[in-house]
Design an enzyme around this catalytic site. Structure first.
Site, mmCIF file in Angstrom:
data_model
loop_
_atom_site.group_PDB
_atom_site.id
_atom_site.type_symbol
_atom_site.label_atom_id
_atom_site.label_comp_id
_atom_site.label_asym_id
_atom_site.label_seq_id
_atom_site.Cartn_x
_atom_site.Cartn_y
_atom_site.Cartn_z
ATOM 1 C CD GLU A 181 21.944 -67.356 -20.449
ATOM 2 O OE1 GLU A 181 21.363 -66.566 -19.664
ATOM 3 O OE2 GLU A 181 22.914 -67.014 -21.143
ATOM 4 C CD GLU A 184 24.489 -61.635 -24.663
ATOM 5 O OE1 GLU A 184 25.318 -62.312 -25.214
ATOM 6 O OE2 GLU A 184 24.357 -61.624 -23.429
HETATM 7 C C1 BGC Z 1 24.608 -65.768 -24.940
HETATM 8 C C2 BGC Z 1 24.642 -67.187 -25.398
HETATM 9 C C3 BGC Z 1 25.721 -67.235 -26.425
HETATM 10 C C4 BGC Z 1 26.991 -66.976 -25.673
HETATM 11 C C5 BGC Z 1 28.272 -67.256 -26.301
HETATM 12 C C6 BGC Z 1 25.885 -65.503 -24.227
HETATM 13 O O1 BGC Z 1 25.967 -64.304 -23.613
HETATM 14 O O2 BGC Z 1 23.493 -65.461 -24.217
HETATM 15 O O3 BGC Z 1 23.483 -67.790 -25.609
HETATM 16 O O4 BGC Z 1 25.722 -68.299 -27.265
HETATM 17 O O5 BGC Z 1 26.972 -65.723 -25.052
HETATM 18 O O6 BGC Z 1 28.853 -68.135 -25.486
#
Ligand code: BGC
Length: 939
Positions: free
Chosen positions: A792, A514
């Site tokens: 997270e 990501e």
């Molecule tokens: C990320 C988050 C991001 C989100 C959007 C995720 O996959 O890791 O931190 O803000 O997607 O909701």
């Protein structure tokens, strides 16, 4: 005690530059109370290759006298250091300017010329008009100011054929490029301007040019490509010189984004497949003549080098048998190499990199090695970090050593990689049998604490491996310590999270497939980031990335850069897109940066206008992209004994709350820019939105639909309610926490507001209870489970239950680390003042609470160092503060007996005034200086 003092001294050192230390020590000139120090240009120390015609200058004024003020300054800029030493500024002599400004001083001299180097210094006058010495001199150099200055061409391997096979196009080896040239005259100066599509490493005569990694870093390459500038004067020699480069995929050609979104996203080549180098070297000879060496068709390329493949997500493979000794030095015969291919279709504008580059910022040594299965060794670096490993290896030719990187271990001690999804984070080295060698990657990075090494054939010693920590190299400006080690660890975890996730852009996480510049995470963490590090240049660059991704109708992206067609996907998510308003405003508040507002205002207005025009009934219902809402709030927690619902704020309330908040900020921006009509219009709009929101969601008793912690926290923090409702809503906020048995149920966007509002409404004890808690879910719980960065999810790992869903479970996500801001604002009490941005005036209002008996720390603001140190003992608080010269602060001393304050502080310095006696505090005004106060304080 002595040990503690030494420790404090050591802890404060990195925050003061050498110049600052020196000036403070030798401050006995008797001329002026003030000394200009710490000169920077465009927020950077002696930057090379800037491309703004009117750069801004900054300095700090040091003084050992309380209350010293600057009354005037004079700046000299010269193209010749000797001339400057003789106090001549032929390029700009500002003359004596009556002003107390020391920051954001806009250059106003002769037009600055492309590629020229300039030297500058400043002297100041104090409040008595006494003149200081000249500061030490600083410099800056200009980059390529006009497209026509570029003579270089984009060069690389022959273009890749469109890939017809299944799956992803394979990654070709990193090409090696070289050019030999001869100089005969004495060299006076050599500068190099270099960029790439992909990542580059540049070499001159066998040595690496500069200390940047993963350059030219990440932008939307179709719009802006950054170049870097290096001074190579000392690296050039008379005779044959060789300039050489290696290219990697980087963010340009490498994988971006998660597989789980769309099978097409992480493929190679989000911006293009053909990796290219652009290099221009400007050499000046002692006789005044000049020569330009550029990347062009005369270069040679070799396609079968030792870096067999490299990708940010996948890792790097090197084959040492393919090493070519001396390829980057004079004397190597490249007649077998092929000519480079010239040209590219890329249309992105070349721009100078104007923020701190990615550098090696720390090195870590393993704290232990385990062997969970035979011949598989796991090195524990003791810290979740971002970067890679350097490893010393030897063995017969063809031996393959594999390094896999992960954040956690499974219960059986093996490496946990399930949460990495499509990011393999695997480096491979194939040895050439020529004795011991050090290996490290060039064009990848990993998020990890544990490294699994296979193929060694024998038990290793810890010293063969070092963790190389990479980060955008911002100066650390904040520090914090207190009597509760849990909070100290929390702050360390926050800082490590910032380090690892601020790699060219502010990312969500650094490990799984990501690593995007998610805006919702960045907007809530921005103030913490600013307290910890000087993030002005970093965020200024990122705000441009945001603008580059704005859609034609004004929508901001969900992440920036946004390579997946923002017109169609991932734009305008409420709470994420709003970063396009919130982050530039933070830059303004903290650094008094009007320029960013000027450059950004029209864009910000288009964002709000798009929402306004699509939502005539004042609720943000239309033109909103993906629904993430108050991300990962309590309703997403899966743990026994924790409520399954009751945490998520109604979505329309959430979206409209952001609409109001951003509109109000836009109105403030307009006011600062003296656009009175706009300021009034958007203030009125925000008022109307609030009225609508109240009509729809708020009962007369202050209850907000959903009755969630998040709802009250956002309503109070975003100033959505009139005073009579605020009071009532604050009570409901308190109850909403009680309903969760004094536990948090808030998500990414409401947690910090919750903590701030508990303090503002005098529920400080409850706020401390939450921040000091080790009970699930809490920051402390993660620390008890061994966290070295912020997780997270509140329930990323739960003892007894194990890991959360591996599809989305990062152990290094800074969003919940936004509590760092609360620690600076509440425990140390350091708060900026919007009315006097850039900490020209600020507040110090510490609120001791919880188990704390002392706290100390500082923030080295754009105006200088703010230090706070308080101790509770014998029914008293001792508060010591240090504030920068040429600023004012309002200090709120907490006390249970304000009436006794004057008696306890009989000899207040003359520059301290008592301005208010509250019920539980005494408010003072102070000038810049060092002060100590004592007050009665019962816990
Ligand atoms: C990320 C988050 C991001 C989100 C959007 C995720 O996959 O890791 O931190 O803000 O997607 O909701």
């Amino acid at each position: 005690m002595k040990k503690i003092l030494i420790l404090i001294f050591i802890l404060t050192i990195p925050i003061m530059s050498q110049a600052e230390m020196k000036t403070l020590k030798s401050n006995s000139s008797g001329e002026s109370f003030l000394h200009p120090i710490s000169l920077t240009c465009e927020y950077l120390q002696n930057p090379l290759g800037i491309d703004v015609q009117q750069p801004r200058f900054f300095w700090k004024v040091a003084s050992d006298q309380n209350g010293a003020k600057q009354s005037a300054y004079r700046i000299l800029v010269s193209g010749d250091p000797d001339m400057l030493a003789r106090n001549k500024g032929e390029i700009w002599d500002s003359g004596k300017i009556k002003s107390d400004k020391t920051i954001q001083i806009v250059y106003n001299g002769k037009p600055l010329e492309t590629t020229k180097k300039y030297f500058w210094k400043v002297r100041v006058w104090d409040q008595d008009d006494a003149q200081s010495e000249w500061s030490e001199s600083a410099f800056f150099s200009m980059g390529m100011l006009h497209p026509a200055d570029w003579k270089a061409k984009w060069i690389g391997a022959p273009p890749e054929e469109p890939y017809k096979g299944k799956g992803d196009p394979p990654i070709p080896p990193s090409p090696l490029l070289r050019k030999s040239f001869t100089t005969v005259k004495t060299i006076k100066r050599g500068m190099v301007y270099v960029s790439a599509l992909g990542d580059y490493e540049l070499y001159l005569n066998g040595a690496r040019v500069g200390d940047h990694f993963l350059a030219p870093e990440w932008t939307d390459y179709l719009k802006r490509v950054q170049y870097q500038t290096f001074d190579v004067t000392e690296m050039l020699s008379q005779g044959e010189n060789v300039v050489a480069a290696i290219l990697g995929d980087g963010w340009y050609a490498g994988r971006l984004g998660p597989v789980r979104w769309d099978k097409n996203y992480p493929r190679r080549g989000p911006y293009g497949l053909d990796r290219r180098l652009l290099m221009q070297m400007e050499i000046e000879y002692a006789d005044g003549s000049k020569e330009t060496i550029v990347s062009d068709g005369s270069w040679k390329i070799y396609l079968d080098g030792p870096i067999r493949s490299a990708d940010n997500f996948l890792g790097e493979t090197q084959d040492a048998r393919k090493q070519i000794p001396g390829w980057d030095k004079p004397g190597y015969n490249d007649s077998q190499w092929q000519p480079v291919s010239v040209g590219t279709k890329i249309s992105g504008k070349l721009v100078a990199q104007m923020n701190e580059p990615i550098r090696v910022v720390k090195k870590l040594h393993p704290i232990s090695i385990s062997e969970p299965t035979p011949d598989v060794y796991i090195f524990d670096l003791g810290q979740n970090m971002v970067g890679w490993c350097r490893i010393r290896l030897k063995g017969p030719a063809g031996t393959e050593i594999t390094l896999r990187h992960g954040e956690m271990l499974n219960l059986d001690g093996t490496l946990y990689t399930a949460n990495l999804a499509g990011a393999l984070q695997t480096d491979r080295y194939i040895l050439n049998g020529k004795g011991e060698q050090f290996f490290e990657p060039h064009f990848t990075f990993h998020g990890f604490r544990y490294v699994e090494v296979t193929g060694l054939g024998e038990k290793p010693t810890p010293d063969i491996l070092t963790g190389i920590v990479l980060s955008s190299d911002m100066q650390q400006v904040g520090s914090f310590e207190c009597s509760n080690p849990l909070l100290n660890k929390l702050m360390q975890n926050i800082i490590w999270g910032q380090r690892g996730n601020m790699l060219s852009v502010p990312t969500d996480c650094p490990q799984r497939d990501e690593r995007m510049g998610w805006m919702g995470d960045a907007q809530v963490f921005a103030q913490t980031a600013i307290f910890n590090m000087n993030a002005a240049a970093f965020f200024s660059k990122w705000v441009k990335d945001i603008r580059d991704a704005q859609t034609a109708d004004g929508r901001y992206p969900d992440f920036a850069p946004q390579p997946f067609n923002p017109e169609k996907h991932f734009s305008d998510a409420p709470g994420w897109a709003d970063a396009g308003i919130i982050v530039p405003w933070r830059i303004y508040e903290n650094y008094d940066d009007k320029r960013i507002l000027e450059e950004h205002y029209q864009s910000a207005k288009r964002f709000i206008e798009n929402i306004r025009q699509n939502n005539p009934n004042l609720l943000w219902e239309n033109s909103k992209g993906n629904k993430y809402s108050d991300w990962l709030n309590g309703d997403k927690i899966k743990a026994e004994g924790y409520p399954k619902s009751g945490a998520a704020v109604p979505y329309l309330f959430y979206t409209t709350a952001y609409y109001s908040y951003s509109t109000r900020i836009l109105a403030e921006m307009a006011r600062e820019l003296r656009k009175t009509q706009d300021a009034n219009f958007y203030t009125h709009l925000a008022d109307q939105i609030n009225a609508k929101l109240i009509e729809k969601f708020v009962l007369p008793d202050g209850r907000i639909q959903g009755d969630t912690q998040a709802g009250y926290a956002l309503a109070l923090n975003f100033k959505l309610l009139p005073p009579e409702l605020e009071q009532k809503a604050a009570l409901h906020l308190f109850d909403a926490v009680k309903k969760y048995d004094d536990r948090i149920s808030t998500g990414f966007h409401s947690t910090l507001p919750l903590m701030k509002e508990l303090v503002r409404w005098d529920y400080t004890d409850l706020a401390y209870k939450l921040v000091e808690s080790t009970r699930f879910p809490s920051w402390g719980y993660s620390i008890k489970q061994g966290a070295t960065t912020v997780w997270e999810r509140w329930d990323a790992y739960v003892s007894g239950r194990g890991f959360q869903d591996a599809g989305m479970n990062s152990f290094n996500h800074y969003a919940y680390g936004a509590i760092g801001e609360w620690i600076y604002r509440t425990i140390l009490g350091i708060n900026p003042d919007d009315k006097h941005p850039g900490f020209k005036h600020f507040f110090i209002k510490p609120k001791p609470g919880g188990s704390l008996t002392w706290a100390r720390g500082e923030y080295n603001s754009i105006h200088g160092k703010i230090h706070v140190d308080w101790k509770l003992a014998d029914g008293k608080i001792n508060l010591k503060i240090e504030t920068p010269a040429n600023t004012n602060a309002t200090v709120v001393v907490p006390t249970n007996n304000p009436a006794s304050f004057a008696k306890m502080n009989p000899a207040l310095p003359k520059d301290v005034k008592i301005i208010k006696m509250g019920k539980k505090d005494v408010t003072l005004s102070v000038q810049g200086g060092t002060y100590a106060f004592v007050a009665s304080f019962e816990k």
